[in-house]
Enzyme design. Structure first.
Site, short mmCIF file in Angstrom:
data_model
loop_
_atom_site.label_atom_id
_atom_site.label_comp_id
_atom_site.label_asym_id
_atom_site.label_seq_id
_atom_site.Cartn_x
_atom_site.Cartn_y
_atom_site.Cartn_z
N ASN A 7 3.15 -4.25 -8.67
CA ASN A 7 3.73 -3.47 -7.59
C ASN A 7 4.37 -2.24 -8.24
O ASN A 7 5.47 -2.31 -8.77
CB ASN A 7 4.77 -4.33 -6.86
CG ASN A 7 5.43 -3.59 -5.72
OD1 ASN A 7 5.14 -2.42 -5.46
ND2 ASN A 7 6.33 -4.27 -5.04
N ARG A 92 -0.48 -3.92 -5.30
CA ARG A 92 0.07 -3.50 -4.01
C ARG A 92 -0.14 -1.99 -3.90
O ARG A 92 0.23 -1.24 -4.80
CB ARG A 92 1.56 -3.82 -3.97
CG ARG A 92 2.17 -3.37 -2.67
CD ARG A 92 3.65 -3.62 -2.65
NE ARG A 92 4.16 -3.27 -1.34
CZ ARG A 92 5.44 -3.25 -1.05
NH1 ARG A 92 6.34 -3.54 -1.96
NH2 ARG A 92 5.83 -2.92 0.16
N HIS A 181 4.98 -2.64 5.27
CA HIS A 181 5.34 -4.05 5.08
C HIS A 181 4.27 -4.97 5.67
O HIS A 181 4.55 -6.12 6.02
CB HIS A 181 6.68 -4.42 5.80
CG HIS A 181 7.89 -3.74 5.26
ND1 HIS A 181 8.85 -3.20 6.08
CD2 HIS A 181 8.30 -3.52 3.99
CE1 HIS A 181 9.82 -2.68 5.34
NE2 HIS A 181 9.50 -2.86 4.07
N ARG A 242 17.51 5.02 4.78
CA ARG A 242 16.70 5.81 5.72
C ARG A 242 17.28 5.77 7.13
O ARG A 242 17.77 4.73 7.57
CB ARG A 242 15.27 5.27 5.77
CG ARG A 242 14.53 5.39 4.46
CD ARG A 242 13.05 5.05 4.65
NE ARG A 242 12.45 4.71 3.39
CZ ARG A 242 11.95 3.51 3.09
NH1 ARG A 242 11.92 2.56 3.99
NH2 ARG A 242 11.43 3.30 1.91
N GLU A 385 5.30 -11.50 -0.62
CA GLU A 385 4.20 -10.54 -0.64
C GLU A 385 3.32 -10.73 -1.87
O GLU A 385 2.11 -10.57 -1.80
CB GLU A 385 4.78 -9.11 -0.62
CG GLU A 385 5.40 -8.76 0.71
CD GLU A 385 6.36 -7.59 0.65
OE1 GLU A 385 7.49 -7.78 0.16
OE2 GLU A 385 6.00 -6.50 1.07
#
Ligand code: ADP
Length: 400
Positions: A7, A92, A181, A242, A385
């Site tokens: 990742n 990923r 996601h 964010r 994940e």
């Protein structure tokens, strides 16, 4: 059978080596501050071998990948006797545009597509490609798979993904909602169905992935029908740093008032907003929640905004699907913050969502926290994940 999951972020590289016969993590770790002063590398084997941590310059992702592979095959802290025992690599990848609705074996064409979407994932896609090319150089014969964060959301209908701006922008520049996601939402919605002993085709699930970045997705009978993130991960919930949803006219107003450039405003919206911006203290929910409980007004406001939006999205997505069978909480905040879960679903009894306070305080990788008289199941499921990426990689390459 060992699968390496990579990742790659803009200045970091996280990895897990997963043994697939038992789906166990053999080693994991990360390189941080790649290309920046103070770079470091940490390798953690899980079978009793010593940890290995080192501070050293890591000029680029290729150097980071080399550190990972050397650590995995190291005589002291390694977990395989040679790099050949890494049978396949799953990467990923942030953005697959509209081209990828599933994971794929990496070919020159796939690399070209990842490059094409640099513009939509400017921090992540270049790093993802660097990770892929570094593995290619060091392990040229090892099969690789790309698992896209956007792929699971590709089932959304146009009415959910087209923005209300001239259609020409969608046609010419592919501006639309993509969602992120996706790997987590896919893993968690499948795990929820399994936990309930049901087929995903028979369930309407609302998945709340609440971490540093957060998104909520409506999964209607196995297919995503809407999600809160958009063209980029900036839209939707209040996140660590964010802003999430807001009137886009705010951008022009701030630029005019404070004489800021568009880059400065975008940095503010991505890096200085959210929990951090409102709390004026931290982007980490543990700090913000703790301070809110001690009476800090700004922190309480940040928590209240997040809760308000979670509740709003759950209500909206129940309406979009014409009902809901299960609400699932996952990721750092969703899995760990029981009070926040309870507050987020407060007032949702009218659609059958009700949490049992005692069950909600328990801890498990998968648990049902619904009250006995709730008609909708509320679950907590730990996301994974990396495992999802490893499973896809195994299914597509079947190496040996
Ligand atoms: P990322 O998006 O970086 O993968 P995570 O899923 O790890 O993020 O979530 C990070 C968030 O989860 C942080 O806001 C952190 O405060 C929160 N978190 C992690 N553990 C806990 C905990 N035990 N209690 C409350 N919040 C937690």
């Amino acid at each position: 059978m060992n699968i390496l999951v990579l990742n790659a972020g803009s200045s970091s590289l996280k990895y897990q080596l997963i043994e697939m016969d038992h789906e166990t993590i053999v080693a994991k770790g990360q390189a941080e501050r790649i290309g920046i002063e103070g770079a470091n590398f940490r390798h953690r084997p899980t079978g009793g071998k010593p940890e290995y941590t080192v501070e050293l310059p890591i000029p680029d992702h290729e150097a980071a990948v080399k550190l990972v592979l050397d650590a995995l095959a190291h005589p002291v802290h390694g977990v395989v006797s040679s790099k050949d025992e890494i049978h396949a690599v799953g990467h990923r990848v942030l953005h697959g545009g509209s081209e990828f609705s599933e994971s794929v074996v990496i070919t020159p064409e796939v690399k070209q597509a990842i490059r094409r979407y640099f513009i939509l994932g400017p921090l992540h896609n270049p790093a993802n490609l660097m990770g892929i090319e570094a593995i290619e150089k060091i392990l040229p014969k090892t099969p690789m798979v790309a698992v896209f964060d956007t792929a699971f959301h590709q089932t959304m209908p146009p009415k959910a993904y087209v923005y209300g701006i001239p259609y020409e922008y969608y046609r010419r520049l592919q501006i639309r909602r993509y969602g992120f996601h996706g790997t987590s939402h896919r893993y968690v919605s499948m795990a929820a169905a399994r936990f309930l002993g049901k087929n995903p085709q028979d369930l309407r699930i609302i998945c709340c992935h609440l971490g540093n970045g957060s998104s909520i997705t409506a999964v209607d009978r196995g297919k995503v029908v809407d999600t809160s993130m958009g063209l980029t991960p900036l839209e939707g919930l209040l996140m660590g740093t964010r802003a999430g949803d807001m009137d886009t006219a705010v951008v022009e107003y701030i630029m005019q008032q404070d004489k800021l450039s568009i880059e400065e405003v975008m940095t503010m919206l991505n890096k200085k907003s959210g929990l951090l911006g409102i709390s004026e203290r931290s982007s980490d929910m543990r700090d913000v929640f703790g301070a809110a409980q001690q009476g800090d007004k700004q922190c309480k406001l940040a928590v209240d905004i997040l809760i308000h939006r979670i509740r709003k999205y759950i209500g909206a997505y129940a309406a979009v699907m014409g009902g809901v069978d299960a609400v699932v909480f996952t990721a750092g905040i969703g899995e760990n913050n029981a009070e926040l879960r309870e507050m987020a679903v407060e007032k949702l009894e009218f659609i059958g969502i009700k949490v049992d306070p005692v069950r909600n305080r328990k801890k498990a990788d998968a648990m049902d926290i619904s009250a006995d008289d709730a008609s909708v199941k509320t679950l907590v499921i730990a996301t994974n994940e990396e495992l999802m990426i490893a499973r896809d990689t195994l299914a597509l390459t079947n190496p040996r």
